[in-house]
Design a protein around this motif. Structure first.
Motif, mmCIF file in Angstrom:
data_model
loop_
_atom_site.group_PDB
_atom_site.id
_atom_site.type_symbol
_atom_site.label_atom_id
_atom_site.label_comp_id
_atom_site.label_asym_id
_atom_site.label_seq_id
_atom_site.Cartn_x
_atom_site.Cartn_y
_atom_site.Cartn_z
ATOM 1 N N PRO A 80 0.827 -1.211 0.000
ATOM 2 C CA PRO A 80 0.000 0.000 0.000
ATOM 3 C C PRO A 80 0.858 1.257 0.000
ATOM 4 O O PRO A 80 2.020 1.234 0.453
ATOM 5 N N PRO A 81 0.325 2.382 -0.463
ATOM 6 C CA PRO A 81 1.069 3.649 -0.462
ATOM 7 C C PRO A 81 1.538 4.076 0.929
ATOM 8 O O PRO A 81 2.520 4.813 1.047
ATOM 9 N N ILE A 82 0.856 3.588 1.989
ATOM 10 C CA ILE A 82 1.215 3.991 3.358
ATOM 11 C C ILE A 82 2.636 3.580 3.725
ATOM 12 O O ILE A 82 3.226 4.147 4.638
ATOM 13 N N ILE A 83 3.185 2.617 3.005
ATOM 14 C CA ILE A 83 4.561 2.177 3.289
ATOM 15 C C ILE A 83 5.533 3.348 3.155
ATOM 16 O O ILE A 83 6.560 3.410 3.843
ATOM 17 N N ALA A 84 5.208 4.290 2.291
ATOM 18 C CA ALA A 84 6.092 5.450 2.095
ATOM 19 C C ALA A 84 6.227 6.288 3.358
ATOM 20 O O ALA A 84 7.179 7.070 3.492
ATOM 21 N N ARG B 266 12.068 6.157 7.915
ATOM 22 C CA ARG B 266 13.319 5.758 8.577
ATOM 23 C C ARG B 266 13.712 4.314 8.284
ATOM 24 O O ARG B 266 14.777 3.872 8.709
ATOM 25 N N LEU B 267 12.844 3.587 7.591
ATOM 26 C CA LEU B 267 13.035 2.151 7.420
ATOM 27 C C LEU B 267 14.382 1.829 6.784
ATOM 28 O O LEU B 267 14.765 2.423 5.786
ATOM 29 N N GLN B 268 15.070 0.852 7.390
ATOM 30 C CA GLN B 268 16.384 0.447 6.888
ATOM 31 C C GLN B 268 16.417 -0.990 6.399
ATOM 32 O O GLN B 268 17.244 -1.339 5.555
ATOM 33 N N VAL B 269 15.533 -1.836 6.930
ATOM 34 C CA VAL B 269 15.497 -3.246 6.541
ATOM 35 C C VAL B 269 14.067 -3.606 6.155
ATOM 36 O O VAL B 269 13.128 -3.356 6.918
ATOM 37 N N ILE C 55 8.482 1.315 -2.763
ATOM 38 C CA ILE C 55 9.724 1.017 -2.036
ATOM 39 C C ILE C 55 10.794 2.059 -2.339
ATOM 40 O O ILE C 55 11.610 2.402 -1.473
ATOM 41 N N CYS C 56 10.793 2.573 -3.548
ATOM 42 C CA CYS C 56 11.827 3.514 -3.976
ATOM 43 C C CYS C 56 11.732 4.857 -3.269
ATOM 44 O O CYS C 56 12.623 5.705 -3.406
ATOM 45 N N GLN C 57 10.656 5.064 -2.498
ATOM 46 C CA GLN C 57 10.540 6.265 -1.671
ATOM 47 C C GLN C 57 11.216 6.075 -0.309
ATOM 48 O O GLN C 57 11.385 7.041 0.427
ATOM 49 N N LEU C 58 11.590 4.845 -0.004
ATOM 50 C CA LEU C 58 12.240 4.544 1.280
ATOM 51 C C LEU C 58 13.745 4.719 1.116
ATOM 52 O O LEU C 58 14.515 3.759 1.069
ATOM 53 N N THR C 59 14.170 5.946 1.022
ATOM 54 C CA THR C 59 15.541 6.243 0.619
ATOM 55 C C THR C 59 16.580 5.971 1.704
ATOM 56 O O THR C 59 17.771 6.147 1.461
ATOM 57 N N ASN C 60 16.145 5.529 2.887
ATOM 58 C CA ASN C 60 17.095 5.148 3.938
ATOM 59 C C ASN C 60 17.307 3.635 4.013
ATOM 60 O O ASN C 60 18.012 3.160 4.898
ATOM 61 N N LEU C 61 16.696 2.891 3.088
ATOM 62 C CA LEU C 61 16.834 1.437 3.106
ATOM 63 C C LEU C 61 18.291 1.007 2.981
ATOM 64 O O LEU C 61 19.018 1.485 2.115
ATOM 65 N N HIS C 62 18.680 0.075 3.858
ATOM 66 C CA HIS C 62 20.011 -0.531 3.793
ATOM 67 C C HIS C 62 19.940 -1.945 3.220
ATOM 68 O O HIS C 62 20.891 -2.407 2.593
#
Length: 336
Positions: A65-69, A73-76, A91-98
């Motif tokens: 869902p769009p709410i994931i954006a 702070r999400l990293q994993v 997912i590509c909006q989660l720019t802190n993903l490691h």
């Protein structure tokens, strides 16, 4: 049976909601929703904006869902073993993903927006039916581990050479016929796996990767003997596996290759011989010193073993808090 199934779904759904509410109340950094047969991500997840780790693997998800954006702070994020039929662009909006695992879904393309994940260090997309990788992958310059085994890739983008922090790279069991010369810039690479592809020659770029220890080119279509100087220039490699290539069907060629101690070469084996060889190698592995610090680099981890799920607890919370120290220190400095 139908009534029992509905009762089970009711309790399962409410258990998931209870886990989410507990994470909200405790301001948890980790939320583990793996293996709940969920068809959808609960809306309550959006109320956990401080999450650093979200585990959604082994469910029935078909989309995100769009709410994931909101989880900025999400990293994993783990999404392996779901029912996704395309890459969730949110997912590509989660720019802190490691770390991101999308293995074992039906994802044949990565979007150009993948290049927005500039903090990504670990990316797994094994067994997804992947057909191509966009040039924008080169923007993910912090990648250290990249795995895309068991797909349908026929070529790789030249921008792969920009991923100069890569240490582990595996494209086992694809349909690659060539390797971009730009990969020679991967000066930190230790493990390189092109096993079971359609390569016809040993990639010349290997000689430029001076940190390489393990190279898997077995089960390809290599039939041309590499020049002696090319083999000599890869002598820093601990193991260069050329087994089960057409070149190894010639006893003379095998003899020449064995003169280079780091080259492994076996001719094509029948199923029985393969099983005997695998049993022997496993026995030899069991006899090796468990303290060998390099042993993990040699063995490609099975996709089913890539379980990065962990449980929230005091030890993990302490680790997660430590990740926020650089950000928190900014506020402390301003306060003083």
């Amino acid at each position: 049976m139908l009534i029992m199934n509905r009762i089970y779904q009711f309790f399962r759904h409410n258990h998931v909601l209870a886990i989410c509410e507990d994470a909200i109340d405790n301001k948890s950094f980790t939320l583990n929703l793996s293996r709940f047969e969920m068809p959808d991500v609960p809306d309550l997840v959006a109320k956990c904006p401080i999450l650093l780790k979200l585990f959604l693997n082994n469910n029935y998800l078909t989309k995100l869902p769009p709410i994931i954006a909101n989880l900025s702070r999400l990293q994993v994020l783990t999404l392996d073993y779901n029912r996704l039929d395309s890459f969730p662009v949110v997912i590509c909006q989660l720019t802190n993903l490691h770390s991101l695992n999308l293995s074992c879904n039906e994802i044949d393309k990565l979007p150009p927006e993948i290049g927005h994940l500039t903090q990504l260090q670990v990316f797994w997309c094994n067994n997804t039916g992947l057909l191509e990788i966009p040039e924008e992958i080169g923007n993910c310059h912090r990648l250290e581990t990249f795995g895309a085994r068991g797909n349908k890739l026929k070529c790789l983008p030249n921008s792969m050479g920009l991923l100069t922090n890569l240490r582990w790279l595996t494209f086992e069991s694809n349909e690659l016929t060539d390797v971009p010369a730009t990969l020679g810039a991967l000066s930190k690479l230790v493990h390189l796996n092109f096993k079971n592809n359609l390569l016809t020659t040993v990639p010349a770029c290997l000689s430029h990767m001076h940190k390489l220890q393990y190279v898997f080119l077995n089960k390809n279509r290599i039939e041309t003997m590499p020049a002696e100087e090319d083999l000599f220039s890869t002598r820093f490699v601990r193991m260069l596996n050329l087994s089960e290539n057409p070149i190894c069907n010639s006893a003379e060629a095998r003899q020449q290759l064995r003169e280079h101690m780091h080259v492994h070469c076996e001719e094509y084996l029948d199923v029985g011989e393969q099983q005997r060889l695998a049993t022997r190698e496993q026995s030899e592995d069991d006899d090796e010193d468990d303290g060998d610090m390099n042993s993990d680099w040699e063995n490609s981890i099975a996709t089913s073993d890539l379980d990065t799920t962990d449980e929230s607890g005091p030890e993990n919370d302490f680790e997660d808090i430590s990740m926020l120290i650089p950000e928190l220190s900014r506020y402390i400095t301003n306060f003083t």
